[in-house]
Design an enzyme around this catalytic site. Structure first.
Site, mmCIF file in Angstrom:
data_model
loop_
_atom_site.group_PDB
_atom_site.id
_atom_site.type_symbol
_atom_site.label_atom_id
_atom_site.label_comp_id
_atom_site.label_asym_id
_atom_site.label_seq_id
_atom_site.Cartn_x
_atom_site.Cartn_y
_atom_site.Cartn_z
ATOM 1 N N LYS A 184 17.277 7.329 38.777
ATOM 2 C CA LYS A 184 16.397 6.901 37.691
ATOM 3 C C LYS A 184 16.971 5.683 36.953
ATOM 4 O O LYS A 184 18.066 5.235 37.248
ATOM 5 C CB LYS A 184 16.178 8.071 36.718
ATOM 6 C CG LYS A 184 15.427 9.245 37.359
ATOM 7 C CD LYS A 184 13.981 8.886 37.602
ATOM 8 C CE LYS A 184 13.143 10.056 38.068
ATOM 9 N NZ LYS A 184 13.244 10.387 39.496
HETATM 10 C C1 LIG Z 1 7.568 11.767 38.251
HETATM 11 C C2 LIG Z 1 8.704 12.736 38.228
HETATM 12 N N1 LIG Z 1 8.569 13.868 37.533
HETATM 13 C C3 LIG Z 1 9.565 14.762 37.466
HETATM 14 C C4 LIG Z 1 10.755 14.573 38.127
HETATM 15 C C5 LIG Z 1 11.781 15.646 38.092
HETATM 16 O O1 LIG Z 1 12.981 15.261 37.540
HETATM 17 P P1 LIG Z 1 14.358 15.935 37.987
HETATM 18 O O2 LIG Z 1 14.664 15.468 39.376
HETATM 19 O O3 LIG Z 1 15.330 15.419 36.979
HETATM 20 O O4 LIG Z 1 14.191 17.398 37.918
HETATM 21 C C6 LIG Z 1 10.939 13.383 38.836
HETATM 22 C C7 LIG Z 1 12.238 13.094 39.456
HETATM 23 O O5 LIG Z 1 12.605 12.992 40.495
HETATM 24 C C8 LIG Z 1 9.878 12.454 38.912
HETATM 25 O O6 LIG Z 1 9.996 11.322 39.612
#
Ligand SMILES: Cc1ncc(COP(=O)(O)O)c(C=O)c1O
Length: 387
Positions: A184
């Site tokens: 990210k």
């Molecule tokens: C659009 C979106 N929502 C939610 C997530 C979930 O985040 P995490 O991987 O930190 O659980 C991601 C991440 O990969 C994402 O790209």
């Protein structure tokens, strides 16, 4: 395989190393004072509000929806062109994800008109996702939401630092959720944050983060507490001081790195704008955004997104050392979602057509403008041979 041009890379240096070391030396590693400092700094960055740091973006989405009292039988309207975590957060509550189509090929965000069309008496929340960090049409979405008395939750995993009409993405709805996963714009390895201005919702999220207890282990550790009560069923979604220390440093770099990404997107846009067979979504979005992703839409001779040509382009770029990806296969067509809800092809024509031809090119702060120009020229050269 080592890529000449990886899809993403992160800006980590000595400051992060020092910050992690100094946490290790304190000998307290779970949620504590460094996490509180990170929450405070992020709140200042967003312009105020309550921030609750959690273990991932998925945990943030789960708790945001839980704080609204989502339950079995409720419906949540959301896009299908997103990472599966957005929709899974609805399933964790045994609620129903009701997918709404996107606006079109030039704006891959959820369509406010579609949201309105999908609204029923069971709708409990609208969950939007700012694709690539480009803001959804929040004015129209909030108008529909208010007229039905439904809260809006923002999945701002792609959008830390994106601004919509003077307001930061993630602070516009009732709750906003951020992710600090390894690829990210702001990276802590794993991690997330929930934002809200509502103190009651914030208290619920904070309690659910740690087994339904109001007190944290940190309070016990520093001797502020000898016992505790459990009021609701919660989770262990606490983050660590190591991640929060990384977050504090990464936050200081965020705006500069978002600017760098903007510069790279400018190069890509300039090089590819007249390339036949390539459409650049969000081309007209020119504000302050996180520019998390740079997607292109690969089109065939009939002017429609082409699965075959996209896959060929992906392979040929791979052979030249360029890593690409697909954001996203539509969630409603995953086996789990078909099985649970009977979802099928044809339900979301725009999403499905776009996902056939979508391809994400490398974009990260360690790339130079010459890298973006080189990749764009390779794309042009490959696609040019087809027309
Ligand atoms: C659009 C979106 N929502 C939610 C997530 C979930 O985040 P995490 O991987 O930190 O659980 C991601 C991440 O990969 C994402 O790209």
């Amino acid at each position: 395989m080592t890529w000449k041009y990886p899809l993403s890379d992160i800006d980590l240096g000595r400051e992060e190393e020092q910050a992690v070391l100094s946490v290790l030396r304190t000998r307290w590693l779970s949620t504590g004072p460094v996490t509180e400092r990170f929450e405070k700094a992020f709140s200042e960055f967003l312009g105020g509000g309550e921030l609750i740091a959690v273990s991932s973006g998925t945990a943030a989405l789960h708790l945001a929806l839980s704080s609204l009292g989502l339950k079995e039988g409720d419906e949540v309207i959301l896009p299908s062109l997103t990472f599966v975590a957005t929709a899974n957060a609805v399933l964790y509550h045994r609620a129903k994800p009701v997918f709404a189509d996107i606006r079109g090929q030039e704006d891959l965000n959820i369509s406010p008109d579609e949201i309105e069309r999908k609204m029923t008496r069971k709708t409990k929340a609208i969950l939007v996702m700012h694709y690539g960090g480009y803001p959804c049409n929040m004015a129209a979405i909030l108008r529909h939401a208010r007229s039905h008395g439904i809260p809006v939750v923002e999945d701002a995993a792609h959008a830390p630092g994106s601004v919509y009409r003077g307001r930061k993405c993630g602070t516009i709805g009732a709750l906003g959720c951020f992710s600090f996963f390894s690829n990210k714009n702001l990276v802590t390895g794993e991690g997330g944050l929930v934002f809200t201005r509502d103190k009651t919702l914030a208290e619920r999220v904070r309690t659910l983060r740690s087994h339904g207890m109001r007190a944290l282990s940190w309070d016990k550790y520093r001797g502020h507490l000898s016992s505790y009560d459990v009021e609701t069923l919660g989770y262990n979604y606490r983050t660590t001081e190591i991640q929060s220390a990384l977050g504090c440093i990464q936050l200081k770099k965020l705006e500069r790195n978002n600017q760098k990404r903007k510069g790279l997107v400018g190069v890509y846009r300039e090089e590819l704008r007249e390339s036949p067979g390539v459409l650049i979504p969000f081309f007209r979005f020119n504000g302050d955004y996180s520019h998390h992703l740079f997607p292109i839409l690969v089109k065939g001779g009939n002017g429609r997104p082409s699965n075959d040509l996209r896959d060929q382009l992906m392979v040929q770029l791979r052979d030249r050392g360029v890593q690409t990806s697909i954001h996203y296969p539509p969630v409603h067509l995953f086996s789990l979602y078909r099985k649970l809800f009977g979802y099928r092809s044809g339900m979301l024509p725009v999403t499905e057509e776009v996902s056939q031809g979508i391809l994400t090119l490398p974009l990260h702060p360690r790339m130079g403008k010459a890298d973006a120009a080189w990749i764009a020229r390779e794309v042009k050269e490959i696609v040019g041979r087809w027309s």
